[in-house]
Design an enzyme around this catalytic site. Structure first.
Site, short mmCIF file in Angstrom:
data_model
loop_
_atom_site.label_atom_id
_atom_site.label_comp_id
_atom_site.label_asym_id
_atom_site.label_seq_id
_atom_site.Cartn_x
_atom_site.Cartn_y
_atom_site.Cartn_z
N SER A 269 0.76 -1.07 0.03
CA SER A 269 -0.02 0.02 0.02
C SER A 269 0.99 1.41 0.08
O SER A 269 1.96 1.16 0.48
CB SER A 269 -0.96 -0.10 1.12
OG SER A 269 0.08 -0.06 2.48
N LYS A 270 0.29 2.35 -0.52
CA LYS A 270 0.81 3.74 -0.52
C LYS A 270 1.24 4.10 0.88
O LYS A 270 2.35 4.67 1.01
CB LYS A 270 -0.28 4.43 -1.32
CG LYS A 270 0.24 5.95 -1.43
CD LYS A 270 -0.92 6.73 -2.18
CE LYS A 270 -0.66 8.20 -2.04
NZ LYS A 270 -1.74 8.90 -2.64
N ARG A 271 0.64 3.90 1.83
CA ARG A 271 0.88 4.03 3.25
C ARG A 271 2.17 3.74 3.88
O ARG A 271 2.86 4.32 4.38
CB ARG A 271 -0.41 3.49 4.11
CG ARG A 271 -0.35 3.63 5.37
CD ARG A 271 -1.03 5.01 5.80
NE ARG A 271 -0.57 5.33 7.30
CZ ARG A 271 -0.12 6.48 7.65
NH1 ARG A 271 0.38 7.37 6.61
NH2 ARG A 271 0.39 6.63 8.80
#
Length: 520
Positions: A269-271
RNA sequence: GCCGCAUUCGUCUAGAGGCCCAGGACACCGCCCUCUCAAGGCGGAGAUCACCGGUUCGAAUCCGGUAUGCGGUACCA
């Protein structure tokens, strides 16, 4: 009702697969790999690779993202045989349009057909009713599912609710039984329809279609033979199969790819990770490396080779050899592959890729007040042999040679003094070296001519050559790590080499004088 | 909760009953090379093949169960 596997591909039929991103974010490395595998599969088998934009989530879709997705795919060399119009170029292929928002009437027609055949029905349940159902199921420890309140409404009852002004969604009858299919990656999969959550909504009350419906209508209409997508869709595949059948369409063969994971093994994920292809590109990764690395994340040729071009991958790729377990994205390994590819690039490719980083770095320094000369292609071409094997990233070029293009470098006097030496020795050595270099350089300033006299000097004085060389290196580059010394001197030029040596001696003398002054 | 999928060195993987007391690569460590940094060469450490049972003369490979992880379960895609 036990269904036999029906996800059979008819031999002889042309293979058609697709990548169907939704432009709600920049192209993600996971999406890039899915696109790549589809592309490679089509290329290997002489099939067609179709690009379809799933832009029905109007609220989250952005033109900017669409451009990023398209640009990134193009950069990677993943070209589609059929797809939407882009950047002024017309759409390609006989099954268009290739943007879902332009296919709305197709979905409407398909929904009407299912309605007419009673394979789907209008459902008037309110969000409140549905929420209440869910709550009840939860307390009863039942899996959440639609209870079927509107499944058997008479014509009059439907008309009645409509008259009340209630808006209806359209639900597809899921039916009873077990749906089975043979996944090219996972093998045989069987899922009972009771696990599907009841009759599913295919059209919202505002009339717009939902993903599970559009994907099937499109894949059917576009005659997709192989659906190659991420594992997150595996559990939803029975819904799709049921829909294909209801629509009277051939069910494609499915292949569910393993997920790409964050270091903590959750879905990437981007996170938690850098996910955008464009971000890797901006950092200085070359397309060959990203393609190569992504291909090997979840697939292996079964041999011990690991550097492959896109064409080689297209020759070797086999879906059957795709792994079934998720794979952690390993950046150090990506960098290694990148270094491998940088070594393989042609001079022109390397120059084209690296020069902008160098120029950007120098422009920054210029903006900071430094006097610089912006290098051209030929400047960099001459340096290639010195830097090529020292570049994990294209952007690594800057640290390697930027000091050649700035008029004045900042030298930390402490760095000038090798570990085994003191300031006096260093100053003396630098002075002697300066004299020798001036003598030799006056005749011929070549790497081969410079080295022997300096080594002889060290021999004479009992110095370690490495110490002298380090002092000179720091004097002319300001760094302790740099390309080979004598080639670097030549690249810098006779005059500037002497200037920097003088500046370093001066800096050292000042430093030394200062500290001695206070001590004595 | 329910359903599904997965589980080989830290990471990516090879392995489809004996060739495996498990091979390669990245990362790590050491040595060599060497003017630094890289690159390259050589070597090292690192996996009781998640666990428990079963099948078999023999299992990382087949079967069952357990555990753990992940995914799905929306009028998101």
């Amino acid at each position: 009702m036990t269904e036999l596997p029906s996800a059979r591909h008819t031999p002889g039929m042309a293979i058609r697969c697709r990548f169907a991103p939704s432009p709600t974010g920049p192209l993600h490395v996971g999406g890039a790999r899915t696109a790549l595998y589809n592309f490679l599969f089509a290329r290997k088998l002489g099939g067609s690779f179709i690009l379809r934009l799933e832009d029905t989530d109007v609220a989250r879709s952005e033109l900017e993202y669409e451009r990023d997705v398209l640009d990134s795919l193009h950069w990677l060399g993943i070209e589609w045989d059929e797809g939407p119009e882009v950047a002024g170029l017309p759409a390609r292929g006989p099954y268009g349009p290739y943007r879902q928002m332009q296919r709305l009437d197709l979905y409407r027609a398909a929904a009407d057909r299912l309605l007419a055949e009673d394979k789907a029905y209008p459902c008037f349940c309110s969000p409140e009713e549905l929420a209440a159902d869910r709550k009840e199921q939860e307390t009863a420890h039942q899996p959440p599912h639609y209870v079927g309140r509107c499944a058997a409404l008479s014509v009059e009852e439907r008309a009645g609710r409509q008259a009340e002004g209630r808006r209806a969604v359209i639900r597809f009858r899921v039916g009873q039984g077990v749906v089975e299919f043979d996944d090219l990656v996972r093998g045989h999969v069987a899922i009972d329809t009771t696990a599907l959550g009841g009759d599913l909504v295919i059209v919202r009350s505002d009339g717009t279609p939902l993903y599970h419906f559009t994907v099937v209508v499109d894949d059917a209409q576009m005659a997709i033979t192989h659906v190659i997508r991420g594992e997150e869709h595996l559990s939803n595949t029975p819904k799709h199969i049921l829909l294909f059948r209801a629509l009277g369409a051939e069910v494609p063969v499915f292949a569910h790819l393993p997920l790409i994971l964050n270091p903590d093994r959750t879905k990437m994920s981007k996170r938690k990770s850098q996910t955008a292809v464009a971000a890797y590109r901006a950092e200085g990764f070359v397309k060959e490396a990203l393609v190569n690395y992504l291909a090997l994340l979840g697939w292996s040729p079964g041999t011990e080779e690991e550097i492959f071009s896109l064409d080689e991958l297209a020759q070797r790729f086999e879906l059957e050899r795709v792994h079934s377990a998720g794979a952690v994205f390993d950046r150090p390994r990506l960098e290694w592959v990148n270094g491998q590819w940088i070594r393989r690039l042609s001079d022109d490719e390397l120059i084209e890729g690296a020069l902008p980083y160098l120029r950007d770095r120098l422009s920054e320094q210029e903006a900071g007040g430094a006097q610089v000369r912006l290098p051209g292609e030929d400047d960099l071409r001459a340096l290639l042999p010195l830097v090529r094997e020292r570049m994990p990233l294209l952007s690594s070029i800057s640290d390697l040679v930027d000091f050649l293009f700035v008029t004045e470098i900042a030298v930390e006097p402490r760095l000038l003094v090798p570990k085994r030496w003191d300031a006096s020795t260093t100053l003396e050595a630098l002075s002697e070296a300066r004299r020798l270099i001036a003598d030799v350089g006056a005749v011929s300033f070549e790497a081969d001519e410079l080295e022997p006299p300096l080594r002889a000097l060290c021999e004479d004085r009992g110095w370690k050559a490495g110490d002298l060389f380090m002092a000179i290196r720091v004097a002319i580059t300001g760094r302790t790590a740099a390309p080979p010394l004598f080639d670097t001197l030549v690249a810098l030029g006779f005059e500037r080499t002497l200037q920097r040596l003088d500046a370093a001696r001066e800096a050292l003398a000042n430093e030394k004088g200062g500290s001695h002054g206070t001590a004595t």
